[in-house]
Write a protein that holds these residues in place. Structure first.
Motif, PDB file in Angstrom:
ATOM      1  N   GLN A 111       0.828  -1.199   0.000  1.00 56.99           N
ATOM      2  CA  GLN A 111       0.000   0.000   0.000  1.00 56.99           C
ATOM      3  C   GLN A 111       0.866   1.254   0.000  1.00 56.99           C
ATOM      4  O   GLN A 111       0.611   2.204  -0.756  1.00 56.99           O
ATOM      5  CB  GLN A 111      -0.924   0.006   1.222  1.00 56.99           C
ATOM      6  CG  GLN A 111      -1.922   1.165   1.218  1.00 56.99           C
ATOM      7  CD  GLN A 111      -2.905   1.091   2.374  1.00 56.99           C
ATOM      8  OE1 GLN A 111      -2.826   0.199   3.209  1.00 56.99           O
ATOM      9  NE2 GLN A 111      -3.835   2.023   2.416  1.00 56.99           N
ATOM     10  N   ARG A 112       1.893   1.250   0.825  1.00 57.04           N
ATOM     11  CA  ARG A 112       2.793   2.405   0.873  1.00 57.04           C
ATOM     12  C   ARG A 112       3.570   2.540  -0.436  1.00 57.04           C
ATOM     13  O   ARG A 112       3.781   3.645  -0.938  1.00 57.04           O
ATOM     14  CB  ARG A 112       3.753   2.262   2.048  1.00 57.04           C
ATOM     15  CG  ARG A 112       4.683   3.460   2.235  1.00 57.04           C
ATOM     16  CD  ARG A 112       5.501   3.326   3.510  1.00 57.04           C
ATOM     17  NE  ARG A 112       6.432   4.423   3.665  1.00 57.04           N
ATOM     18  CZ  ARG A 112       6.119   5.613   4.145  1.00 57.04           C
ATOM     19  NH1 ARG A 112       4.868   5.856   4.506  1.00 57.04           N
ATOM     20  NH2 ARG A 112       7.028   6.560   4.268  1.00 57.04           N
ATOM     21  N   ALA A 113       3.981   1.406  -1.017  1.00 56.78           N
ATOM     22  CA  ALA A 113       4.714   1.440  -2.283  1.00 56.78           C
ATOM     23  C   ALA A 113       3.866   2.052  -3.387  1.00 56.78           C
ATOM     24  O   ALA A 113       4.347   2.873  -4.180  1.00 56.78           O
ATOM     25  CB  ALA A 113       5.161   0.031  -2.661  1.00 56.78           C
ATOM     26  N   GLU A 114       2.595   1.656  -3.467  1.00 52.16           N
ATOM     27  CA  GLU A 114       1.711   2.205  -4.487  1.00 52.16           C
ATOM     28  C   GLU A 114       1.496   3.704  -4.300  1.00 52.16           C
ATOM     29  O   GLU A 114       1.445   4.455  -5.276  1.00 52.16           O
ATOM     30  CB  GLU A 114       0.380   1.468  -4.465  1.00 52.16           C
ATOM     31  CG  GLU A 114       0.466   0.029  -4.961  1.00 52.16           C
ATOM     32  CD  GLU A 114      -0.850  -0.709  -4.829  1.00 52.16           C
ATOM     33  OE1 GLU A 114      -1.855  -0.053  -4.445  1.00 52.16           O
ATOM     34  OE2 GLU A 114      -0.894  -1.916  -5.110  1.00 52.16           O
ATOM     35  N   PHE A 115       1.372   4.124  -3.046  1.00 51.81           N
ATOM     36  CA  PHE A 115       1.169   5.545  -2.773  1.00 51.81           C
ATOM     37  C   PHE A 115       2.395   6.359  -3.186  1.00 51.81           C
ATOM     38  O   PHE A 115       2.282   7.385  -3.870  1.00 51.81           O
ATOM     39  CB  PHE A 115       0.883   5.751  -1.288  1.00 51.81           C
ATOM     40  CG  PHE A 115       0.744   7.199  -0.894  1.00 51.81           C
ATOM     41  CD1 PHE A 115      -0.432   7.893  -1.129  1.00 51.81           C
ATOM     42  CD2 PHE A 115       1.804   7.885  -0.307  1.00 51.81           C
ATOM     43  CE1 PHE A 115      -0.558   9.231  -0.779  1.00 51.81           C
ATOM     44  CE2 PHE A 115       1.683   9.219   0.043  1.00 51.81           C
ATOM     45  CZ  PHE A 115       0.500   9.891  -0.196  1.00 51.81           C
ATOM     46  N   ILE A 116       3.577   5.904  -2.777  1.00 46.39           N
ATOM     47  CA  ILE A 116       4.807   6.617  -3.111  1.00 46.39           C
ATOM     48  C   ILE A 116       5.024   6.627  -4.623  1.00 46.39           C
ATOM     49  O   ILE A 116       5.429   7.637  -5.206  1.00 46.39           O
ATOM     50  CB  ILE A 116       6.014   5.985  -2.389  1.00 46.39           C
ATOM     51  CG1 ILE A 116       5.897   6.211  -0.878  1.00 46.39           C
ATOM     52  CG2 ILE A 116       7.331   6.566  -2.910  1.00 46.39           C
ATOM     53  CD1 ILE A 116       6.958   5.497  -0.064  1.00 46.39           C
TER      54      ILE A 116
END
Length: 216
Positions: free
Chosen positions: A145-150
């Protein structure tokens, strides 16, 4: 690249070049597919195999510049994220600067024709999505989730830098260099030189709707 691919690319480039000559002379709306095919000495069916719409003919050069940069990024070994994004920006601008007249003609046609403008916007969003997908592959898989956001945020910033630089470069021909503007933009981003919204002076408690931290 084999001989057949070389011939296909040569034909594709010839069609696009002849189309732009006709667009410049007659206008986008008054230029027909049949006229473009005749100028390139190919049949309309051949033209449609390379370019399904007149809009794709207009945007061919810009689309290739964006797609080539994403392909280059995917093929690179592991590299630092900021350096990689700077390199993507440089790749795009280097190609666009190689044919400034074509780029300015694209923007002129987009301002004159809503269909071209809409296709240009679609092209920009596709570049952002493709770059975000490539970035996700380079970020930590254990935090999807964090990877997609970044990745989405980074791709958006990259495209915004390219758009802003190209717009100034197009509007002020001969007075600025796109690569110089890009370096200035990245410097402002990395040094905090851009004004950003500030938090309220009276932060609310969590019960009043305070913003939660990003997931890790």
């Amino acid at each position: 690249m084999g001989l057949r691919e070389v011939k296909r690319e040569r034909t594709r480039r010839l069609i696009a070049d002849k189309a732009f000559e006709l667009f410049s002379d007659n206008g986008f709306g008054r230029t027909t597919v049949e006229q473009i095919a005749a100028a390139a000495e190919v049949g309309p069916s051949t033209l449609y195999r390379y370019f399904p719409t007149k809009e794709t003919l207009v945007l061919e050069f810009v689309e290739d510049s964006l797609a080539d940069a994403v392909t280059w990024f995917r093929e690179q070994p592991a590299l630092d994220l900021p350096d990689g994004l700077r390199a993507v920006i440089e790749q795009v601008l280097q190609q666009l600067e190689s044919n400034p007249d074509r780029v300015r003609a694209v923007f002129d046609l987009a301002e004159q024709n809503s269909s071209v403008s809409a296709h240009l916007n679609d092209l920009i969003w596709r570049f952002r999505d493709d770059l975000a997908d490539a970035l996700v592959q380079r970020l930590r898989a254990d935090e999807p989730q964090r990877a997609e956001f970044i990745a989405a945020l980074s791709a958006g910033i990259t495209m915004n830098v390219i758009e802003s630089v190209v717009r100034v470069w197009v509007d002020h021909p001969g007075t600025v260099e796109a690569q110089t503007l890009a370096r200035q933009a990245m410097h402002l981003l990395t040094t905090g030189g851009l004004p950003l919204p500030t938090s309220p002076t009276n932060p609310r408690s969590p019960r009043q709707g305070a913003t939660r931290p990003l997931p890790h």
